[in-house]
Design a protein around this motif. Structure first.
Motif, mmCIF file in Angstrom:
data_model
loop_
_atom_site.group_PDB
_atom_site.id
_atom_site.type_symbol
_atom_site.label_atom_id
_atom_site.label_comp_id
_atom_site.label_asym_id
_atom_site.label_seq_id
_atom_site.Cartn_x
_atom_site.Cartn_y
_atom_site.Cartn_z
ATOM 1 N N LYS A 103 0.841 -1.195 0.000
ATOM 2 C CA LYS A 103 0.000 0.000 0.000
ATOM 3 C C LYS A 103 0.878 1.248 0.000
ATOM 4 N N CYS A 105 1.483 5.514 0.115
ATOM 5 C CA CYS A 105 1.019 6.620 0.937
ATOM 6 C C CYS A 105 0.139 7.554 0.113
ATOM 7 N N SER A 106 -0.957 7.982 0.696
ATOM 8 C CA SER A 106 -1.889 8.876 0.003
ATOM 9 C C SER A 106 -1.751 10.318 0.472
ATOM 10 N N ASN A 107 -0.731 10.590 1.297
ATOM 11 C CA ASN A 107 -0.543 11.935 1.831
ATOM 12 C C ASN A 107 0.383 12.762 0.936
ATOM 13 N N ASP A 130 3.020 2.916 2.971
ATOM 14 C CA ASP A 130 2.210 3.241 4.152
ATOM 15 C C ASP A 130 1.421 1.989 4.515
ATOM 16 N N ASP A 131 2.161 0.918 4.777
ATOM 17 C CA ASP A 131 1.573 -0.410 4.896
ATOM 18 C C ASP A 131 1.824 -0.959 6.295
ATOM 19 N N THR A 145 -3.560 6.794 7.422
ATOM 20 C CA THR A 145 -4.557 7.565 6.679
ATOM 21 C C THR A 145 -5.192 6.790 5.535
ATOM 22 N N ASN A 146 -4.527 5.744 5.030
ATOM 23 C CA ASN A 146 -5.108 5.012 3.901
ATOM 24 C C ASN A 146 -5.830 3.742 4.353
ATOM 25 N N LYS A 148 -8.798 1.438 5.626
ATOM 26 C CA LYS A 148 -10.241 1.280 5.670
ATOM 27 C C LYS A 148 -10.610 0.502 6.933
ATOM 28 N N ASN A 181 -4.094 15.917 3.850
ATOM 29 C CA ASN A 181 -5.033 14.810 3.659
ATOM 30 C C ASN A 181 -6.245 15.055 4.560
#
Length: 454
Positions: A103, A105-107, A130-131, A145-146, A148, A181
């Motif tokens: 995964k 990072c979505s930031n 970001d895993d 942050t990513n 669910k 984010n």
């Protein structure tokens, strides 16, 4: 143990599982070898559960009865039934412990080091992981942050603990701003939920002057302290700033004065936590002490060094084992040789002190410490782990290097003799004509690396 060909029975379900769980090793005399599992086979599921990573593999492996689905290289699928002891392993290994995709990072953090890298470096350096699995397996820090709901449940179900979390601030609005984010604000809710389910955590605060320092740091430490039954430690590290910050948010570097202020603030919190929870709980990274020109805390103040890989107490721990190794050397040891040790601007004085101590113990030995300025990244980057082969080569050319050059393994790509700029150890040796030795980041092994073979 029973082996069944599954080609005609569950093919539809299994072909939907896009997981590349390729087996890279099979132990001799293991269960896996006995039932015909081979290198190159693909692990599909255990007891009906698709296996995405080594954590799930270890979790389901604990059962005493297993139904294992294996796919052979030719596409043939086997169902293997195994009866075993509770703690008995199958005896297989994988090239990649994260068997499914990692995964990212979505930031877009204002301090992200990857966003400050120059262009045209190797592609893997630009990947932002970001895993939570990497956090558990390798100590990587994640922001959460990513994640669910199913990801949080998985951490709790599989007891993925401890995990390392980049908190930075518990102020939800400030965290959203710093991470860029809108989903970053519920950090305390997530930490509280993990704590309630007995997931151990280590937390990190990348401190940015004018953003999350001062009163904001006090509030963050107060909030994290309330979760000290689950939060084992908090590391405060200074923001790293390269010269490649065009169009990025302006952040000031730490100075001697502001580094001192931060240390004093952290020491005040340590004095608060120690009587209550019997550990200091929060720790400043080594870089703060060097920037502040302040002595490091005593060895015991690091409470077992819970964040050593984050640069917290690394120099104190290194010195402890170094001086222990020097004390164990024979008093009449004599070596008339010169050895070159490569270090960064941050650690120059420190390494010179250690070199002097070894030279006083070993007659005739000369430890030549060469400080390498980080021109590649520039800015305020001064740690040894970010030195490049090119900068090292520029610094050592034309100097008396002696019988060998020693570089720390933290300067190299994990598991490979390659620097960040893709210069290899072999290239460094070829251009200097001097053997290059890699030293683990351990004081005793550093002494052994210096003295070995001379």
């Amino acid at each position: 143990m029973i082996i069944i060909n599954l080609n005609d029975k569950v093919g539809v379900f299994l072909k939907e599982v896009e997981i590349k769980n390729i087996i890279s090793a099979v132990e001799t005399d293991s269960i896996a070898e006995e039932v015909g599992i081979e290198v190159g086979d693909k692990l599909i599921s255990i007891n009906g559960q698709p296996i995405e990573d080594i954590i799930e593999y270890k979790f389901y492996l604990a059962d005493e009865y297993l139904e294992i689905v294996i796919e052979k290289p030719d596409g043939e699928e086997w169902l293997i039934e195994v009866d075993k002891e509770y703690d008995e392993d199958l005896g297989i290994d994988f090239d990649n412990p994260i068997l499914s995709h990692m995964k990212s990072c979505s930031n877009k953090c204002i301090f992200c080091f990857i966003d400050q890298l120059p262009m045209n470096m190797r592609e893997s350096l630009y990947f932002k992981d970001d895993d939570s699995r990497l956090s558990f397996l390798h100590g990587n820090y994640i922001t959460l942050t990513n994640m669910k709901e199913e990801d949080i449940k998985k951490i709790i179900q599989y007891r993925i603990s401890p995990i390392n979390i980049s908190v930075h601030t518990t102020n939800g609005e400030l965290r959203k701003k710093m991470l860029n984010n809108r989903f970053a604000g519920n950090i305390m809710e997530t930490l509280e939920r993990l704590a309630e389910n007995h997931i151990s955590m280590n937390c990190q605060i990348v401190l940015c002057p004018g953003f999350n320092d001062g009163e904001e740091l006090d509030k963050t430490l107060e909030d994290l302290g309330k979760l000290s039954d689950a939060v084992d430690s908090v590391a405060v590290v200074p923001v790293g700033l390269t010269r490649y910050r065009e169009e990025l948010v302006e952040i000031n570097p730490f100075t001697k004065e502001t580094a001192n202020e931060t240390i004093q603030q952290i020491e005040k919190w340590q004095q608060y936590f120690k009587p209550k929870i019997h550990r200091n709980f929060v720790y400043a990274s080594d870089e703060f002490y060097i920037t502040a020109q302040k002595e490091f805390p005593d060895y015991e103040e690091y409470d077992g060094f819970p964040q050593l890989e984050n640069g917290v107490g690394m120099m104190v721990d290194f010195a402890e084992s170094f001086h222990g190794a020097v004390a164990d050397l024979s008093d009449d040891l004599k070596i008339d040789q010169t050895v070159t040790v490569v270090t960064s601007t941050l650690a120059e004085d420190y390494m010179n002190e250690l070199g002097k101590a070894l030279m006083e113990k070993v007659e005739g030995l000369k430890v030549n410490v060469i400080c390498v300025k980080n021109d590649f990244f520039g800015g305020h980057v001064s740690v040894s782990g970010l030195l490049t082969g090119g900068d090292i080569l520029k610094s050592i050319q034309g100097k008396d290097l002696g019988v060998k050059i020693i570089v720390g393994e933290n300067m190299l790509k994990s598991g490979e003799p390659v620097f960040l700029d893709d210069v290899t150890i072999d290239e460094l040796q070829e251009k200097t004509g001097v053997p290059v030795k890699i030293s683990p980041i351990d004081g005793r092994e550093f002494v052994e690396t210096i003295l070995d073979g001379i």
